[in-house]
Design a protein around this motif. Structure first.
Motif, PDB file in Angstrom:
ATOM      1  N   LYS B 341       0.830  -1.197   0.000  1.00  0.00           N
ATOM      2  CA  LYS B 341       0.000   0.000   0.000  1.00  0.00           C
ATOM      3  C   LYS B 341       0.864   1.247   0.000  1.00  0.00           C
ATOM      4  CE  LYS B 341      -4.539  -0.309   2.128  1.00  0.00           C
ATOM      5  NZ  LYS B 341      -5.189  -0.394   3.458  1.00  0.00           N
ATOM      6  N   LYS B 342       1.832   1.213   0.946  1.00  0.00           N
ATOM      7  CA  LYS B 342       2.699   2.378   1.116  1.00  0.00           C
ATOM      8  C   LYS B 342       3.444   2.662  -0.190  1.00  0.00           C
ATOM      9  CE  LYS B 342       2.866   4.417   5.185  1.00  0.00           C
ATOM     10  NZ  LYS B 342       1.694   5.311   5.133  1.00  0.00           N
ATOM     11  N   LYS B 343       3.910   1.588  -0.791  1.00  0.00           N
ATOM     12  CA  LYS B 343       4.683   1.740  -2.021  1.00  0.00           C
ATOM     13  C   LYS B 343       3.821   2.386  -3.095  1.00  0.00           C
ATOM     14  CE  LYS B 343       8.246  -1.812  -1.978  1.00  0.00           C
ATOM     15  NZ  LYS B 343       8.720  -3.032  -2.619  1.00  0.00           N
ATOM     16  N   GLN B 344       2.615   1.885  -3.206  1.00  0.00           N
ATOM     17  CA  GLN B 344       1.706   2.404  -4.226  1.00  0.00           C
ATOM     18  C   GLN B 344       1.480   3.897  -3.990  1.00  0.00           C
ATOM     19  OE1 GLN B 344       0.636   0.344  -6.777  1.00  0.00           O
ATOM     20  NE2 GLN B 344       0.183   2.375  -7.614  1.00  0.00           N
ATOM     21  N   GLU B 345       1.321   4.232  -2.723  1.00  0.00           N
ATOM     22  CA  GLU B 345       1.101   5.637  -2.367  1.00  0.00           C
ATOM     23  C   GLU B 345       2.253   6.490  -2.839  1.00  0.00           C
ATOM     24  OE1 GLU B 345       0.420   6.116   1.796  1.00  0.00           O
ATOM     25  OE2 GLU B 345      -1.464   4.970   1.699  1.00  0.00           O
ATOM     26  N   GLN B 346       3.455   6.021  -2.495  1.00  0.00           N
ATOM     27  CA  GLN B 346       4.667   6.781  -2.824  1.00  0.00           C
ATOM     28  C   GLN B 346       4.773   6.967  -4.327  1.00  0.00           C
ATOM     29  OE1 GLN B 346       7.969   5.250  -0.709  1.00  0.00           O
ATOM     30  NE2 GLN B 346       9.442   6.542  -1.761  1.00  0.00           N
ATOM     31  N   LEU B 347       4.477   5.884  -5.065  1.00  0.00           N
ATOM     32  CA  LEU B 347       4.593   5.915  -6.513  1.00  0.00           C
ATOM     33  C   LEU B 347       3.613   6.939  -7.099  1.00  0.00           C
ATOM     34  CD1 LEU B 347       6.440   4.185  -8.248  1.00  0.00           C
ATOM     35  CD2 LEU B 347       4.496   2.770  -8.809  1.00  0.00           C
ATOM     36  N   GLN B 349       2.382   9.469  -5.634  1.00  0.00           N
ATOM     37  CA  GLN B 349       2.860  10.791  -5.254  1.00  0.00           C
ATOM     38  C   GLN B 349       3.896  11.279  -6.261  1.00  0.00           C
ATOM     39  OE1 GLN B 349       4.617  10.824  -1.423  1.00  0.00           O
ATOM     40  NE2 GLN B 349       2.996  12.122  -0.594  1.00  0.00           N
ATOM     41  N   GLU B 350       4.878  10.395  -6.519  1.00  0.00           N
ATOM     42  CA  GLU B 350       5.985  10.772  -7.423  1.00  0.00           C
ATOM     43  C   GLU B 350       5.439  11.142  -8.787  1.00  0.00           C
ATOM     44  OE1 GLU B 350       9.104   7.903  -7.783  1.00  0.00           O
ATOM     45  OE2 GLU B 350       9.585   8.049  -5.648  1.00  0.00           O
ATOM     46  N   GLU B 351       4.528  10.290  -9.260  1.00  0.00           N
ATOM     47  CA  GLU B 351       4.008  10.532 -10.602  1.00  0.00           C
ATOM     48  C   GLU B 351       3.198  11.819 -10.648  1.00  0.00           C
ATOM     49  OE1 GLU B 351       2.055   7.098 -12.138  1.00  0.00           O
ATOM     50  OE2 GLU B 351       3.999   6.098 -12.383  1.00  0.00           O
ATOM     51  N   GLY B 352       2.479  12.014  -9.552  1.00  0.00           N
ATOM     52  CA  GLY B 352       1.705  13.255  -9.474  1.00  0.00           C
ATOM     53  C   GLY B 352       2.628  14.465  -9.462  1.00  0.00           C
ATOM     54  N   GLY B 353       3.750  14.348  -8.692  1.00  0.00           N
ATOM     55  CA  GLY B 353       4.665  15.477  -8.588  1.00  0.00           C
ATOM     56  C   GLY B 353       5.575  15.499  -9.713  1.00  0.00           C
TER      57      GLY B 353
END
Lengths: 369, 353
Positions: B341-347, B349-353
């Motif tokens: 879950k956490k990983k997906q979140e981070q990913l 985020q990165e793509e969004g940013g």
């Protein structure tokens, strides 16, 4: 007393006349006969041994001896020379005298059999009236040498081998003799020359067809040959040597010339047993049943021969002997050694009853026809 | 079978087999008169290639019969480079094998790391005296000439490392030569054609052609990694790799620029391609550092690192417990779910940013 002695002398005196009986003297014929017997004794076993080496080699996908003499034919002579050169070892614990004379005790009877074996028309040293008896008696003395050697070697293997040889002799002497008796009954004589003559004159009752004794006595022939193999300790009945069990049996401790004497005894035994079989069953020096030899007048084309007849007779006999030696070699290559208990079983439970049956049938037939 | 067949048929069969062999050609090889027909790699005697021997003594020590005798001395070799250190080297004085002791196990041949010992098919070295079977270096070297060449490799087998290296070098040189030739040709043709795809295609150098000696580190990558909390050693190594990549990309760009200037071709395209090459080039080097230096590719879950302190995904845990799983399994699966879950979140985020 005197009379009985003279009767005995008459019984064991020679019957037919040998071609070696030249002149009126005593010394010359005896010398010639000695030379004849010794020549046969030392040459025929070498021929048989060469045949064994070569035939056995070919059957085992080998060539056998090739280096000594033409086609390796002098291999056994070379072996003899080698044996003479070898050190004559006697084990410290051995019974030295018995150990030393044992090979001779085995060898001499093997030599003595050659005295009575007929090799052709008139080609024999002696024609005893008790020839068959004499030959079988002499052949069974050889085992004494084996027993002595086995005992005197002070070696457990040798001892076991000697005892095995003794047991084997007792077991197989019976069928051998019983089979031979049947022949003697049919021939009506114990003289070996007489038996050959009887075969040449034996006709199937009611016909003119001449037959050797092997045909009416095929059973006896088989028994005699198997028993002879066992007597000689030839494979598959070579338990007294049994090199996979007993090192080399009674010969384990023997070296050099003594060992060679044992070997010569074995090969001479093969020759003399084959010769006996030829005389008893295979018509002696007759080429085919009912076919007289060239230049032979008397006795169904067997006696009073010209030199051509004599030579062809001798060659025919030796050819038959070698054929039988070949069969012995063939058996040696084809069959594995029997177990000691199987050996005894075959003799006492198969061969002896069969040979008794054979004897009974032959005797009845002899009386009836 | 055996029960139904007549007694004695087995005996007759045995006789038949042996009599058949009587008339067959014996398989004997008449050795002293003619050479025996030996297998090509027959193990007859052990030969010594004394140039290869480094006196490591492995053979002598491994020999079960202790029948190998080696004597040597050390020699000092002057330094290869100016100011280098002098080296010592073992020099073989004596190498002897006592074939009266040897049991031909071949362990010495197996164990030799430098291919100094070989099996030779030679077998005619019988002696009249047992002392004569102790053979010295000279004799052992003579037998080397009877050793057959090594067998062919199987089809499709990997080449031996040293052979592959040598072939690689030759190919490189050839390619370089071809590239130069093409360049010259291009230069000659350029005025006529005004550059074009042919020039670009013919001259496109492969990445392997550009050699960069590793040495410096990419300070940027290093700092980033240290900041991430990686160990000093790892950060240095990755930074080094990153520097090499960057340097390669730079050199390539320069090359392209040069060629572009000479041929007037589509040089603008090249640096981007070069940068892309650098990004997904060496599989071994793929990592954060490499990614940092190149255009970002589509990132996957496995590229993201998340460290948890044993947090669990309560939802998953409850569901598993309800399913009747054991507490231990539920906890471990829930942990994994949390990390995912956490990983997906981070990913995201990165793509969004």
């Amino acid at each position: 007393m005197m009379e009985s002695a003279s009767v005995t002398a008459e019984v064991i005196v020679a019957q037919a006349v040998s071609i070696f009986d030249v002149g009126d003297g005593f010394v010359l014929p005896v010398l010639i006969k000695l030379v004849f017997v010794l020549a046969l004794f030392f040459v025929l076993p070498l021929v048989g041994g060469y045949l064994e080496h070569k035939a056995m080699g070919r059957m085992q996908a080998r060539r056998g001896p090739v280096e000594a003499g033409p086609f390796g034919s002098l291999q056994l002579v070379a072996d003899g020379i080698k044996f003479i050169q070898k050190e004559d070892l006697i084990p410290r614990a051995a019974d030295k005298w018995v150990f030393a004379i044992a090979p001779g005790v085995a060898l001499v009877p093997a030599m003595l059999i050659f005295l009575v074996l007929p090799f052709g028309p008139g080609v024999f040293a002696l024609d005893l009236e008790l020839g068959l008896f004499y030959a079988l008696a002499a052949s069974s003395v050889s085992v004494l040498g084996v027993l002595m050697g086995g005992w005197a070697s002070a070696n457990k293997f040798s001892l076991i081998a000697g005892l095995r040889a003794g047991a084997q002799l007792i077991a197989y002497e019976l069928p051998l003799i019983l089979a031979a008796i049947a022949v003697a009954v049919q021939a009506g004589t114990l003289s070996l020359v007489g038996i050959v003559e009887a075969q040449a004159n034996f006709l199937i009752p009611g016909t003119e067809i001449n037959l050797w004794f092997v045909f009416p006595q095929i059973l006896g022939f088989g028994i005699f040959f198997v028993a002879a193999l066992a007597e000689l300790s030839r494979p598959p009945f070579d338990m007294p040597i049994g090199d996979s069990e007993l090192v080399f049996g009674y010969m384990t401790e023997y070296t050099g010339i003594k060992y060679a004497m044992y070997m010569l005894t074995e090969y001479a035994g093969m020759i003399s047993m084959s010769a006996l079989t030829v005389v008893l069953y295979l018509g002696g020096w007759q080429l085919l049943p009912g076919v007289p030899l060239p230049g032979c007048e008397a006795g169904g084309g067997l006696f009073d021969c010209s030199p051509v007849g004599v030579i062809s007779g001798v060659l025919i006999t030796i050819g038959k002997i070698m054929a039988l030696v070949f069969v012995m070699v063939w058996f040696r290559v084809a069959f594995p050694r029997l177990r000691e208990d199987q050996l005894q079983r075959i003799s006492w439970l198969v061969l002896i009853p069969l040979s008794l049956l054979n004897l009974a049938v032959i005797t009845v037939a002899k009386v009836v026809f | 079978m055996a029960a139904t067949s007549l007694p004695g048929t087995g005996l007759l069969k045995g006789l038949g087999v042996t009599i058949k062999h009587l008339f067959r050609e014996p398989s004997t090889q008449m050795y002293p008169h003619e050479r025996p027909d030996l297998a090509p790699r027959t193990r007859g005697v052990i030969a010594l290639m004394d140039e290869n021997c480094t006196v490591c003594m492995l053979c002598s020590r491994e020999c079960p019969d202790w029948c190998i005798y080696i004597e040597s001395h050390k020699e000092t070799v002057p330094p290869a480079k100016e100011g280098g250190r002098a080296r010592t080297r073992n020099v073989l004085d004596r190498f002897a094998i006592d074939f009266s002791l040897c049991m031909y196990c071949g362990i010495c041949v197996e164990v030799c790391p430098f291919d100094a010992l070989w099996w030779s098919p030679e077998f005619e070295y019988a002696e009249y005296s047992i002392d004569g079977l102790l053979h010295e270096m000279g004799r052992l070297r003579e037998w080397m000439d009877t050793v057959p060449p090594p067998p062919q490799l199987d089809e499709g087998a990997e080449l031996p490392a040293e052979v592959a290296d040598a072939i690689g070098k030759v190919e490189q040189e050839r390619e370089l030569a071809a590239a130069k030739e093409a360049e010259a040709q291009q230069a000659a043709e350029a005025p006529a054609e005004g550059g074009g795809e042919k020039a670009a295609a013919g001259a496109a150098p492969k990445q392997a052609e550009i050699h960069v000696e590793a040495g410096q580190i990419d300070q940027e990558t290093y700092d980033a990694l240290i900041a991430e909390g990686k160990s000093e050693r790892m950060a240095r190594a990755k930074a080094k790799a990153a520097w090499v990549k960057k340097e390669k990309a730079r050199l390539r760009a320069e090359q392209e620029a040069e060629r572009g200037g000479a041929g007037g071709g589509d040089a603008a395209e090249q640096p981007a391609a070069a940068a892309g090459d650098a990004g997904d080039g060496d599989a071994a080097d793929t990592g954060e550092a490499a990614d940092a230096g190149a255009a970002p590719a589509k990132r996957r879950l496995s590229d993201v690192e998340v460290e948890g302190d044993g947090e669990i995904d309560q939802e998953t845990y409850d569901a598993l417990i309800a399913e009747g799983k054991s507490e231990r399994i539920a906890r471990s699966k829930a942990k994994a779910a949390w990390v995912k879950k956490k990983k997906q979140e981070q990913l995201d985020q990165e793509e969004g940013g």
